[in-house]
Design an enzyme around this catalytic site. Structure first.
Site, PDB file in Angstrom:
ATOM      1  N   LYS A 130      60.977   6.257  22.294  1.00  0.00           N
ATOM      2  CA  LYS A 130      60.613   6.626  20.916  1.00  0.00           C
ATOM      3  C   LYS A 130      61.714   7.499  20.350  1.00  0.00           C
ATOM      4  CE  LYS A 130      57.089   6.036  18.071  1.00  0.00           C
ATOM      5  NZ  LYS A 130      56.174   4.890  18.012  1.00  0.00           N
TER       6      LYS A 130
HETATM    7  P1  NAD Z   1      53.984   4.054   7.258  1.00  0.00           P
HETATM    8  O1  NAD Z   1      55.034   5.055   6.978  1.00  0.00           O
HETATM    9  O2  NAD Z   1      54.167   2.662   6.812  1.00  0.00           O
HETATM   10  O3  NAD Z   1      52.584   4.575   6.643  1.00  0.00           O
HETATM   11  C1  NAD Z   1      52.051   5.836   6.934  1.00  0.00           C
HETATM   12  C2  NAD Z   1      50.887   6.065   5.987  1.00  0.00           C
HETATM   13  O4  NAD Z   1      50.203   7.248   6.392  1.00  0.00           O
HETATM   14  C3  NAD Z   1      51.311   6.283   4.536  1.00  0.00           C
HETATM   15  O5  NAD Z   1      50.392   5.648   3.669  1.00  0.00           O
HETATM   16  C4  NAD Z   1      51.198   7.788   4.354  1.00  0.00           C
HETATM   17  O6  NAD Z   1      50.936   8.192   3.024  1.00  0.00           O
HETATM   18  C5  NAD Z   1      50.005   8.077   5.256  1.00  0.00           C
HETATM   19  N1  NAD Z   1      49.945   9.473   5.676  1.00  0.00           N
HETATM   20  C6  NAD Z   1      50.949  10.291   6.051  1.00  0.00           C
HETATM   21  N2  NAD Z   1      50.467  11.508   6.340  1.00  0.00           N
HETATM   22  C7  NAD Z   1      49.127  11.445   6.140  1.00  0.00           C
HETATM   23  C8  NAD Z   1      48.069  12.379   6.276  1.00  0.00           C
HETATM   24  N3  NAD Z   1      48.316  13.643   6.671  1.00  0.00           N
HETATM   25  N4  NAD Z   1      46.820  11.963   6.006  1.00  0.00           N
HETATM   26  C9  NAD Z   1      46.583  10.684   5.598  1.00  0.00           C
HETATM   27  N5  NAD Z   1      47.526   9.775   5.454  1.00  0.00           N
HETATM   28  C10 NAD Z   1      48.791  10.152   5.716  1.00  0.00           C
HETATM   29  O7  NAD Z   1      53.723   4.155   8.834  1.00  0.00           O
HETATM   30  P2  NAD Z   1      53.100   3.045   9.787  1.00  0.00           P
HETATM   31  O8  NAD Z   1      54.209   2.269  10.360  1.00  0.00           O
HETATM   32  O9  NAD Z   1      51.967   2.381   9.102  1.00  0.00           O
HETATM   33  O10 NAD Z   1      52.537   3.972  10.967  1.00  0.00           O
HETATM   34  C11 NAD Z   1      51.255   4.576  10.889  1.00  0.00           C
HETATM   35  C12 NAD Z   1      50.764   4.851  12.304  1.00  0.00           C
HETATM   36  O11 NAD Z   1      50.728   3.612  13.015  1.00  0.00           O
HETATM   37  C13 NAD Z   1      51.669   5.778  13.111  1.00  0.00           C
HETATM   38  O12 NAD Z   1      50.876   6.544  13.999  1.00  0.00           O
HETATM   39  C14 NAD Z   1      52.517   4.821  13.896  1.00  0.00           C
HETATM   40  O13 NAD Z   1      53.049   5.400  15.072  1.00  0.00           O
HETATM   41  C15 NAD Z   1      51.491   3.750  14.194  1.00  0.00           C
HETATM   42  N6  NAD Z   1      52.063   2.452  14.559  1.00  0.00           N
HETATM   43  C16 NAD Z   1      52.860   1.762  13.708  1.00  0.00           C
HETATM   44  C17 NAD Z   1      53.389   0.552  14.120  1.00  0.00           C
HETATM   45  C18 NAD Z   1      54.247  -0.290  13.212  1.00  0.00           C
HETATM   46  O14 NAD Z   1      54.606  -1.400  13.610  1.00  0.00           O
HETATM   47  N7  NAD Z   1      54.569   0.149  12.019  1.00  0.00           N
HETATM   48  C19 NAD Z   1      53.115   0.059  15.394  1.00  0.00           C
HETATM   49  C20 NAD Z   1      52.266   0.773  16.225  1.00  0.00           C
HETATM   50  C21 NAD Z   1      51.744   1.974  15.797  1.00  0.00           C
END
Ligand code: NAD
Length: 441
Positions: free
Chosen positions: A113
């Site tokens: 990571k």
């Molecule tokens: P992203 O940046 O696309 O979206 C994040 C979202 O969370 C945004 O809408 C943001 O406004 C919101 N956010 C941020 N802080 C917040 C808070 N305090 N309260 C509520 N909402 C809040 O990110 P993503 O890629 O969707 O990742 C989100 C989660 O999913 C993370 O934990 C990430 O590790 C996990 N994840 C993502 C992927 C991927 O392929 N993108 C894969 C596995 C896990």
């Protein structure tokens, strides 16, 4: 407004990761102490500091991290996030989750990571490009198609991945370097289905879990009331896909706040509103709620899809959902896990629930190395198979652990959760390879 109870709970994510690991060990026999220490701690931690020329002519120093947690099963694999709260402990924990995630869905990767401490909302596109290029240059050969392969995460996207590829490619001319990073745009080696893979995988995993009758009273998504925290890649696409499967999206949120409507929100319209205004807040016909209220919303399924440690000792008792699907990494603390288990709330753990992203990242990596382009049917069919199989293995192991607990042979007197079962499958898989490779000098 809901009252927040003050808590002294340790919210260090790596402490939580360690506790999850140590709890899972109570269900496993015979792993030597030395191997336990090797399995929990990261193989390599890089902390780089680098200067970047800002648009206003000033120079700012940024901190970046890349942690390779374990690579006995294959190259490290895991996202890079850009966020002001990135810390070494957070990145280490997220890298550890990746080791268990790649193992539980059985793809030939380890865990890694990365992150850069910055606030993308306050940075221009050219500043983000310069940060990314300099970060990749600092990492040097610590990343590579056969060593450690980054992907998108919070506030990084296809464009960030394109910059990572381009910088690495400049540093390694004359080779096919596409497999150095996944989540790239389609035209430069990205895979169809990668952008929606995390949410698609969560959907497949949830449907399979419901089919296995693990969640009392919820047999399918038809009519299920769903609340989603976080409206980015994982959350917004999950809302769309769960809605398409018959669920009613009753509340969603992002970093600026949340909205609800018990008659159901149209996820596409909410996304269009967010794209236009920067937030889900202000969506016509919805009631504004806080993120705390969203987590406690009266619904069947809660999907935390934002950041870690959202459901904790101080708010877990307020959760009304009967199933939590951890789209985010580490959204529940260990204390929350305990409280939810007592309330009979089922938790589909992150290492299974959001593994769809890394599964399709693996497909992208394979296509890049073989100069292949798979169609959506092939990507989606294989993703579905992987997710259903992972859920079945987790549930079967959970049933086995429950039997063991009744006999008092494992578990130290507690009842197993699905997280325990998934972690047991993953740890055993990694430990087996450690022993087979006989990794000692
Ligand atoms: P992203 O940046 O696309 O979206 C994040 C979202 O969370 C945004 O809408 C943001 O406004 C919101 N956010 C941020 N802080 C917040 C808070 N305090 N309260 C509520 N909402 C809040 O990110 P993503 O890629 O969707 O990742 C989100 C989660 O999913 C993370 O934990 C990430 O590790 C996990 N994840 C993502 C992927 C991927 O392929 N993108 C894969 C596995 C896990």
């Amino acid at each position: 407004m809901l009252k927040r109870v003050e808590t002294t709970e340790n919210l260090d994510l790596f402490e939580n990761a360690k506790q999850q690991f140590e709890r899972a060990l109570t269900w496993i026999d015979g792993i030597k102490v030395g191997i336990i220490d090797y399995l929990i701690n990261p193989k390599r931690t890089m902390h780089v500091r680098f200067p970047v020329h800002m648009d206003d002519g000033s120079i700012q120093t940024f901190h970046g991290f890349r942690v390779l947690h374990n690579r006995v099963r294959g190259p490290g694999k895991g996202g890079i996030r850009y966020h002001p709260d990135v810390t070494s402990a957070e990145v280490t924990a997220l890298a550890a989750f990746m080791t268990w995630k790649t193992a539980v869905v059985d793809i030939p990767f380890g865990g890694g990571k990365g992150g850069v401490v910055c606030n993308p909302k306050e940075l221009s596109r050219s500043e983000l490009r310069r940060i990314t290029r300099r970060f990749v240059a600092e990492l040097g050969d610590a990343i590579g198609p056969y060593t450690d392969v980054p992907a998108p995460d919070v506030y990084t996207d296809q464009q960030t991945m394109a910059w990572i590829y381009d910088t690495f490619d400049l540093m390694h001319p004359g080779k096919n370097n596409l497999a150095v990073v996944t989540g790239k745009p389609l035209d430069i080696g990205g895979s169809v289905g990668r952008e929606s893979a995390t949410a698609q995988g969560s959907l497949y995993a949830t449907v399979q879990l419901l089919k296995r009758s693990v969640v009392p009273g919820i047999e399918s998504l038809e009519g299920a009331r769903v609340a989603v925290q976080g409206y980015g890649n994982a959350g917004a696409i999950a809302a769309r896909l769960f809605h398409a499967e018959g669920a009613r999206i009753v509340a969603v949120s992002d970093s600026r706040g949340g909205i609800s409507n018990d008659d159901g929100l149209d996820p596409e319209e909410v996304l269009a509103h967010k794209n236009e205004t920067g937030s889900v807040v202000g969506f016509l016909g919805a009631t504004e709620i806080s993120n705390e209220e969203l987590l406690a919303y009266d619904c069947d399924i809660l999907i935390p899809a934002a950041l870690e440690c959202q459901v904790r000792a101080d708010n877990a008792a307020d959760v009304k959902a009967r199933l939590i699907v951890e789209c985010a990494n580490g959204p529940l603390t260990m204390a929350a896990d305990g409280i939810l288990q007592e309330k009979d709330v089922v938790v589909l753990p992150d290492i299974v629930a959001n593994a769809g992203g890394v599964v399709v990242s693996y497909f992208e990596w394979v296509q890049n190395l073989e100069n292949q382009q798979w169609d959506l049917e092939k990507v989606d069919g294989r993703l579905r198979k992987k997710m259903e199989h992972a859920v079945d293995e987790m549930v079967d192991r959970w049933i086995g652990l429950k039997e063991g607990a009744k006999k008092g042979t494992v578990g130290g007197g507690s009842a197993p959760t699905l997280r325990d079962a998934a972690m047991v499958v993953a740890i055993e898989r990694v430990a087996t390879v450690v022993l087979q490779r006989d990794i000692w000098p």
